[in-house]
Scaffold this active site. Structure first.
Site, PDB file in Angstrom:
ATOM      1  N   ASP A 165       0.823  -1.202   0.000  1.00 45.06           N
ATOM      2  CA  ASP A 165       0.000   0.000   0.000  1.00 45.06           C
ATOM      3  C   ASP A 165       0.863   1.261   0.000  1.00 45.06           C
ATOM      4  O   ASP A 165       0.452   2.311  -0.498  1.00 45.06           O
ATOM      5  CB  ASP A 165      -0.935   0.012   1.214  1.00 45.06           C
ATOM      6  CG  ASP A 165      -2.083  -0.993   1.083  1.00 45.06           C
ATOM      7  OD1 ASP A 165      -2.319  -1.486  -0.041  1.00 45.06           O
ATOM      8  OD2 ASP A 165      -2.722  -1.286   2.107  1.00 45.06           O
ATOM      9  N   GLN A 169      -3.780  15.192 -38.101  1.00 42.78           N
ATOM     10  CA  GLN A 169      -4.663  14.888 -36.992  1.00 42.78           C
ATOM     11  C   GLN A 169      -4.423  13.490 -36.411  1.00 42.78           C
ATOM     12  O   GLN A 169      -4.578  13.268 -35.207  1.00 42.78           O
ATOM     13  CB  GLN A 169      -6.123  15.013 -37.443  1.00 42.78           C
ATOM     14  CG  GLN A 169      -7.126  15.061 -36.310  1.00 42.78           C
ATOM     15  CD  GLN A 169      -8.541  15.277 -36.820  1.00 42.78           C
ATOM     16  OE1 GLN A 169      -9.172  14.340 -37.303  1.00 42.78           O
ATOM     17  NE2 GLN A 169      -9.031  16.502 -36.724  1.00 42.78           N
ATOM     18  N   GLU A 201       5.334  -5.948  -8.616  1.00 45.09           N
ATOM     19  CA  GLU A 201       4.533  -5.280  -7.579  1.00 45.09           C
ATOM     20  C   GLU A 201       3.049  -5.619  -7.704  1.00 45.09           C
ATOM     21  O   GLU A 201       2.184  -4.842  -7.312  1.00 45.09           O
ATOM     22  CB  GLU A 201       4.725  -3.764  -7.641  1.00 45.09           C
ATOM     23  CG  GLU A 201       6.067  -3.293  -7.176  1.00 45.09           C
ATOM     24  CD  GLU A 201       6.078  -2.865  -5.721  1.00 45.09           C
ATOM     25  OE1 GLU A 201       5.028  -2.521  -5.166  1.00 45.09           O
ATOM     26  OE2 GLU A 201       7.163  -2.872  -5.147  1.00 45.09           O
TER      27      GLU A 201
END
Length: 380
Positions: free
Chosen positions: A240, A279, A363
């Site tokens: 955490d 674009q 992780e």
């Protein structure tokens, strides 16, 4: 909760980290990666600047600041180079279980070392236990005033340069994950065997290798928190703390790729005008900017929850999942904008794309983050 206005101190930290990335990381990152050089001197310098110990309390030599400051710095370090960010982050990752659950003596001894720039490594993953941490086989058996540890860890970041390890091991296998304990193991202990440095797809300057423990004796005072069978909960608490920072590394790497693609698109011309004026290219970069901003805000939210004493498990999972996936998408699109040049190591976007992939794996994979999110939603 989240205040989008940075304080003057936070702005100074951000600028310090940005300058460090510009001056110390970016000029050397390509060489580190191509030659698999562990950037020890640069890590030491970052430590001297206080960039790697922000969350270590001041009484142990750290910055004594919060997770918001941590993620602000982490983004700039990740923008410098994802491999350096991972290599430099191994020590604080190993330190989190001590910060969250260590005894005062353990904090005094080992957090002080971390703040001084000593390298440490987090040893949890095993050859057959990655996402499923409960599948680890490493065991620690009490023998008088010591524990004897046996087992093998895999993909351990910083292992070849670490002076101590955080090791998760079973002290009561019959109890499942409730029978795990955390240990601090000095790297010069008899019985530790290091494997070869792994040759990875990306982040090659980060030292990653296996660590095997053969009847390694550890004094009882190195049992984290002084309590057996508390290791799982403490290791999860550490995630955490670490996930917002790791997620910010990914945001930084994505931002670096976007900045490089934007600059290139203004200079490269096709059909009589810069490719940014097509674009199809400008929209790609616009989408990059939106997703990077969204990922950053998720990181800040997860960090802010932690700083305000709130449980941030789902917020950290949101940040990790979205930032990792955004980083992979943005760096891939950056390579596309560079075209053939992007596929060459001549430009940094190739290194950034290779370095991005592992954010979706370590992780806690993107799939595990979705599992955490869905589990948290179900419990509400």
């Amino acid at each position: 909760m989240v205040d989008f206005r940075l304080s003057e101190e936070q702005k100074m930290l951000q600028q310090l980290a940005r300058d460090f990335a510009d001056e110390e990381i970016i000029p050397n990152a390509s060489k580190w990666d191509l030659e698999s050089i562990y950037p020890l001197e640069a890590i030491k310098k970052a430590s001297e600047y206080g960039l790697l110990s922000i969350k270590i309390p001041e009484k142990y030599g750290g910055g004594g600041m919060g997770s918001v400051e941590d993620v602000i710095i982490a983004e700039e370090i990740g923008r410098g180079d994802p491999g350096f960010a991972t290599a430099a982050g191994s020590t604080i990752l190993a330190s989190y279980p001590i910060i969250t659950g260590g005894t005062e003596e353990q904090k005094e001894k080992y957090l002080t070392k971390s703040a001084e720039g000593v390298i440490a490594a987090y040893c949890v993953t095993e050859p057959n236990a990655g996402s499923d941490v409960r599948a680890i086989k490493t065991e620690a058996v009490r023998d008088g005033d010591e524990y004897i540890i046996n087992g093998s860890k895999m993909w351990i970041t910083g292992a070849g340069h670490a002076e101590w390890f955080f090791v998760l091991a079973y002290t009561n296998k019959e109890a499942g994950y409730k029978g795990m304990s955390g240990f601090i193991v000095d790297a010069d202990s008899v019985g530790i065997e290091l494997g070869k440095k792994e040759i990875n797809m990306g982040q090659r300057c980060s030292d990653t290798r296996s660590v095997t423990f053969n009847d390694v004796r550890v004094p009882i005072e190195n049992l984290i928190g002084g309590k057996e069978n508390d290791g799982w909960i403490n290791a999860m608490k550490a995630f955490d703390h670490s996930r917002p920072a790791i997620s910010s590394h990914a945001v930084g790497n994505a931002r670096g790729a976007m900045e490089e693609a934007l600059q290139y698109s203004k200079e490269r011309e096709t059909m009589g005008k810069p490719i940014f004026d097509h674009q199809s290219i400008s929209f790609m970069i616009a989408d990059m900017a939106t997703k990077i901003d969204a990922a950053r805000l998720l990181c800040w939210k997860a960090a802010s929850f932690l700083d305000n004493g709130k449980r941030n498990t789902i917020e950290a999972a949101h940040a990790k999942r979205f930032a990792a996936d955004t980083c992979m998408e943005v760096t891939t699109d950056a390579v596309q904008i560079f075209g053939g040049y992007g596929y060459s190591e001549e430009y940094p976007v190739a290194r950034r794309m290779r370095g991005a992939k592992v954010y979706q794996i370590f992780e806690g994979t993107s799939q595990i983050q979705r599992l955490i999110i869905s589990r948290e939603l179900r419990s509400k």
